[in-house]
Design an enzyme around this catalytic site. Structure first.
Site, PDB file in Angstrom:
ATOM      1  N   TYR A   1      25.595  90.468  17.198  1.00 12.40           N
ATOM      2  CA  TYR A   1      26.601  89.435  16.982  1.00 12.40           C
ATOM      3  C   TYR A   1      26.255  88.632  15.728  1.00 12.40           C
ATOM      4  O   TYR A   1      27.104  88.396  14.860  1.00 12.40           O
ATOM      5  CB  TYR A   1      26.671  88.525  18.209  1.00 12.40           C
ATOM      6  CG  TYR A   1      27.615  87.352  18.059  1.00 12.40           C
ATOM      7  CD1 TYR A   1      28.988  87.516  18.197  1.00 12.40           C
ATOM      8  CD2 TYR A   1      27.128  86.079  17.783  1.00 12.40           C
ATOM      9  CE1 TYR A   1      29.847  86.441  18.074  1.00 12.40           C
ATOM     10  CE2 TYR A   1      27.986  84.996  17.656  1.00 12.40           C
ATOM     11  CZ  TYR A   1      29.346  85.190  17.805  1.00 12.40           C
ATOM     12  OH  TYR A   1      30.194  84.128  17.671  1.00 12.40           O
TER      13      TYR A   1
ATOM     14  N   SER B   1      29.794  81.648  12.999  1.00 10.36           N
ATOM     15  CA  SER B   1      28.926  81.128  14.054  1.00 10.36           C
ATOM     16  C   SER B   1      27.595  80.712  13.463  1.00 10.36           C
ATOM     17  O   SER B   1      27.139  81.302  12.470  1.00 10.36           O
ATOM     18  CB  SER B   1      28.686  82.212  15.107  1.00 10.36           C
ATOM     19  OG  SER B   1      27.706  81.807  16.043  1.00 10.36           O
TER      20      SER B   1
END
Length: 150
Positions: free
Chosen positions: A56, A45
């Protein structure tokens, strides 16, 4: 839980894939390999670069570090390892911001689709990418990973 899914999961999957794909080791971990080589593609990501959301982003940064460190080892077994880093993708994950998001922040002017990310994964897994390893392909409509919510 985030690290279990985004770091431990890909590490374990890569280990198991290597046991089956390796041209050097057999499925039991010893002797001459019976595998024909292959490819692994992880899903990272742009958050790994921007640091948000924190846990995250940390997990995706760890995944990127794992990949960078695994390239040489896997290549010696005939296995390529790459990643894709999707940008804003039209899934339920963006439901809370979809209507208020400024699409002008994305050069292509729209959200991506899961199918577009999947096409990139298919390319990296296929023969057309036989000389590609260690890459992290941004699938973000031209939006760099260094922007918030990238």
């Amino acid at each position: 839980a985030i690290f279990a899914v985004n770091v431990a999961g890909p590490m374990l999957c890569t280990r198991e894939a290597l046991q089956r794909m390796s041209t050097k080791i057999s499925a039991g971990g010893k002797g001459k390999g019976g595998g024909a080589g292959g490819a692994v593609v992880n899903v990272s990501s742009g958050s790994a670069v921007i640091g948000r959301p924190l846990l995250y982003a940390m997990s995706k940064g760890a995944l990127n570090s794992f990949q960078a460190g695994a390239v040489d080892e896997l290549a010696s077994h005939g296995v390529r390892v790459n990643a894709v880093s999707p940008g804003m993708t039209d899934t339920s994950l963006i439901d809370d911001i979809r209507d208020s998001f400024d699409l002008a922040k994305i050069p292509l002017g729209r959200f991506g689709t899961p199918e577009e990310t999947a096409e990139c994964v298919c390319f990296l897994l296929g023969d057309a990418a036989s000389y590609v390893t260690g890459a992290n392909v941004r699938v973000g409509g031209g939006r760099p990973p260094g922007t918030f919510l990238g």
